[in-house]
Design an enzyme around this catalytic site. Sequence first.
Site, PDB file in Angstrom:
ATOM      1  N   CYS A  83      -0.834   3.890  11.257  1.00 25.47           N
ATOM      2  CA  CYS A  83      -0.716   5.146  12.011  1.00 25.47           C
ATOM      3  C   CYS A  83      -1.925   5.256  12.941  1.00 25.47           C
ATOM      4  CB  CYS A  83      -0.601   6.350  11.085  1.00 25.47           C
ATOM      5  SG  CYS A  83      -1.773   6.373   9.731  1.00 25.47           S
ATOM      6  N   ASP A 108      -5.650  -4.176  -5.931  1.00 29.38           N
ATOM      7  CA  ASP A 108      -6.149  -4.300  -4.565  1.00 29.38           C
ATOM      8  C   ASP A 108      -5.134  -5.155  -3.806  1.00 29.38           C
ATOM      9  OD1 ASP A 108      -7.381  -4.955  -2.208  1.00 29.38           O
ATOM     10  OD2 ASP A 108      -9.218  -5.716  -3.105  1.00 29.38           O
ATOM     11  N   ASP A 151      -0.522   0.258  -5.269  1.00 30.43           N
ATOM     12  CA  ASP A 151      -1.599   0.956  -4.570  1.00 30.43           C
ATOM     13  C   ASP A 151      -2.910   0.680  -5.279  1.00 30.43           C
ATOM     14  OD1 ASP A 151      -1.631   3.066  -2.202  1.00 30.43           O
ATOM     15  OD2 ASP A 151      -3.272   3.551  -3.571  1.00 30.43           O
ATOM     16  N   LYS A 153       7.770   6.129   2.027  1.00 25.59           N
ATOM     17  CA  LYS A 153       8.459   4.908   2.473  1.00 25.59           C
ATOM     18  C   LYS A 153       9.075   4.179   1.275  1.00 25.59           C
ATOM     19  CE  LYS A 153       5.184   4.250   6.287  1.00 25.59           C
ATOM     20  NZ  LYS A 153       4.168   5.229   5.837  1.00 25.59           N
ATOM     21  N   CYS A 189       0.886  -1.185   0.000  1.00 27.81           N
ATOM     22  CA  CYS A 189       0.000   0.000   0.000  1.00 27.81           C
ATOM     23  C   CYS A 189       0.911   1.219   0.000  1.00 27.81           C
ATOM     24  CB  CYS A 189      -0.910  -0.005   1.222  1.00 27.81           C
ATOM     25  SG  CYS A 189      -1.799  -1.561   1.481  1.00 27.81           S
ATOM     26  N   ALA A 190       1.475   1.539  -1.155  1.00 26.44           N
ATOM     27  CA  ALA A 190       2.660   2.390  -1.214  1.00 26.44           C
ATOM     28  C   ALA A 190       2.392   3.890  -1.250  1.00 26.44           C
ATOM     29  CB  ALA A 190       3.508   1.997  -2.428  1.00 26.44           C
ATOM     30  N   ALA A 191       1.279   4.339  -1.864  1.00 26.59           N
ATOM     31  CA  ALA A 191       1.058   5.779  -2.028  1.00 26.59           C
ATOM     32  C   ALA A 191       0.936   6.444  -0.649  1.00 26.59           C
ATOM     33  CB  ALA A 191      -0.189   6.026  -2.866  1.00 26.59           C
ATOM     34  N   PRO A 192       1.444   7.690  -0.497  1.00 28.13           N
ATOM     35  CA  PRO A 192       2.015   8.569  -1.530  1.00 28.13           C
ATOM     36  C   PRO A 192       3.463   8.291  -1.905  1.00 28.13           C
ATOM     37  CG  PRO A 192       1.974   9.706   0.569  1.00 28.13           C
ATOM     38  CD  PRO A 192       1.316   8.380   0.808  1.00 28.13           C
ATOM     39  N   GLY A 193       4.180   7.444  -1.140  1.00 28.66           N
ATOM     40  CA  GLY A 193       5.476   7.002  -1.630  1.00 28.66           C
ATOM     41  C   GLY A 193       6.698   7.385  -0.819  1.00 28.66           C
TER      42      GLY A 193
END
Length: 767
Positions: A321, A242, A215, A190, A184-188
Amino acid sequence: MGRRSRCRRLQQQQRPEGAEDGAEGGGKRGEAGWEGGYPEIVKENKLFEHYYQELKIVPEGEWDQFMDALREPLPATLRITGYKSHAKEILHCLKNKYFKELEDLEVDGQKVEVPQPLSWYPEELAWHTNLSRKILRKSPQLEKFHQFLVSETESGNISRQEAVSMIPPLLLNVQPHHKILDMCAAPGSKTTQLIEMLHADMNVPFPEGFVIANDVDNKRCYLLVHQAKRLSSPCIMVVNHDASSIPRLQIDVGGRKEILFYDRILCDVPCSGDGTMRKNIDVWKKWTTLNSLQLHGLQLRIATRGAEQLAEGGRMVYSTCSLNPIEDEAVIASLLEKSEGALELADVSNELPGLKWMPGITQWKVMTKDGQWFTDWDAVPHSRHTQIRPTMFPLKDPEKLRAMHLERCLRILPHHQNTGGFFVAVLVKKSSMPWNKRQPKLQGKCAETRGSAQLSPADPTEGKPADPSKLESPSVTGTGDTEIAHATEDLENNGNRKDGVCGPPPSKKMKLFGFKEDPFVFIPEDDPLFPPIEKFYALDPSFPRMNLLTRTTEGKKRQLYMVSKELRNVLLNNSERMKVINTGIKVWCRNNSGEEFDCAFRLAQEGIYTLYPFINSRIITVSMEDVKILLTQENPFFRKLSSETYSQAKDLAKGSIVLKYEPDSANPDSLQCPIVLCGWRGKASIRTFVPKNERLHYLRMMGLEVLGEKKKEGVILTNESAASTGQPENEMTEGQRAGETHSPDAEEADTPDVTAGCDLAEAHLPR
């Protein structure tokens, strides 16, 4: 007129005179600095306080500090990209110039604290300050510092990232040979950390590892592309799926197809975000336990899918988070239970010395949005079974619970180190998941198939069969590796695929949302386009030409891109399984009048650091003074450059060149990192093709202070040049240019069009 519009108009009519956009006279809104016409959000939520006091996630006696910290704005944090050779120079520039200028500075009556390094981040590459984003943007005293941050962020040398967000990639312990999935990479932010770790050795242009960043949101994928592009890596691929049902990919190993298992997986799942209250103040009024209850199932499915695709011996980091155990320990405990010993929590307590954290909890309760508590599944009425699931509760068996070592999870509380709230768990895979009968170990030789498989058994904790589209859990019975490989090859051969083309997947096999992407077409070995390039730049025989690709199947190829051989393998073997948004870095661009020269393609700055090790011709070594001239003047004539540079350039044919600056170790005051620039050798001048923010970056590193982007006839004023000539530089140069533009050596016709963003910057040396 809609309800919101009516409310907005009513609020504007009720505002006091002179109160515009948070100006004085706007009441609390002006004092707090919020903009627009909306009432200030009260940072109170009684249900939130009741819930977390009951769960006792905050140590006794620290509750008031915890709540006070949540009500304070989040400090600004920045990270210097660690893999670029310029990182030390940027750090030196920050510490000795910009941070010193912040000493004894006051903004709106508040003393500005000089930024401090994050104690737990390696090599002083991450810093935090009490400056909020609003103050940074609005304060005239901080304009230069803000411009520096914006420009360096655009050029990929600094990332403005929340402190706790930097923790998961560090705990992954990435090595350059690792195959990495960011689910689940966005916004990027990490993702960029992971790319940096792959490129730890800048002398290796193509690390063996790669990052596949995924994403589910098509639009956010393009934000992800923008972030990744700043680092110019050939080892990153952005895909759109997904995460809970991300497809298994295949790679070719020694002529046979094998399932791709990842050495490292980052599973930073969607969450309720109550750890972000300090920056997302909407959470204060919107927070309810319902958000966590609704997200728990998705989080568990994503984590399970990640665990399935992890190689034995590999490491997966699960993070949120959120401070809520329903999204944190409950997901980890359920995953550990269903793994039946295949996964275990790693003890990472000593991996980030200096980081303060609380151990994971082993007992918690579930609360509904209206404040009703449940301590175990048996007490939940049937009417609430769709909202509350058995996996949300802690295990009843004390021995099993002890064996899970949930205390190895990390919960970061905001008041301990002035950060946001965060949760991290590091999982190590000891064996294949119980429903996966065969799986290769790290660098193994076995293969697995998607076909000839039975569905995973019903999850006893969920009370319903697993959805095969979301939890792909095959168990292969009686199918040999050879049969699997042949079956896969037959399936692909029936797909009418062209060799070397990774196009979009067929619409019948996978629904596509968002924009339709161009195909990825690898350059064939016998393509006549490549030999002139190879000859013109005297490319080394080791140059991996098979890794070159374009984004078109028809017409002239305008840009050439490059990927690592490992990503080439992934692309060619999975065109029907995945939706690729972007991959590869641009290394060559076609000149508009390229046929006039020996080579129709000029070098692109984006990929020059990857390409440079393979180029053996058309390289000009330049001094630091030459670099200053080349970056501050649009078309400097040969005579403005050093005699050494002129002697190298005069015998070269017109066309694209490489300009290389090597640091002088005997002169420690000079720039101590190498610079490689793309340029163009014209009839009587040289110009650079460097994006604006990269120009500004190099100028700053050489001690030139950038003031703006004002351009005067392609010439930049500097104190240095004005002092040396005794007259304004632009007057002298304009006269020379006026005299020489009409000479036979005029440059207008022999330089290609400048790419967008290659503007010049106005700069001057500090007094």
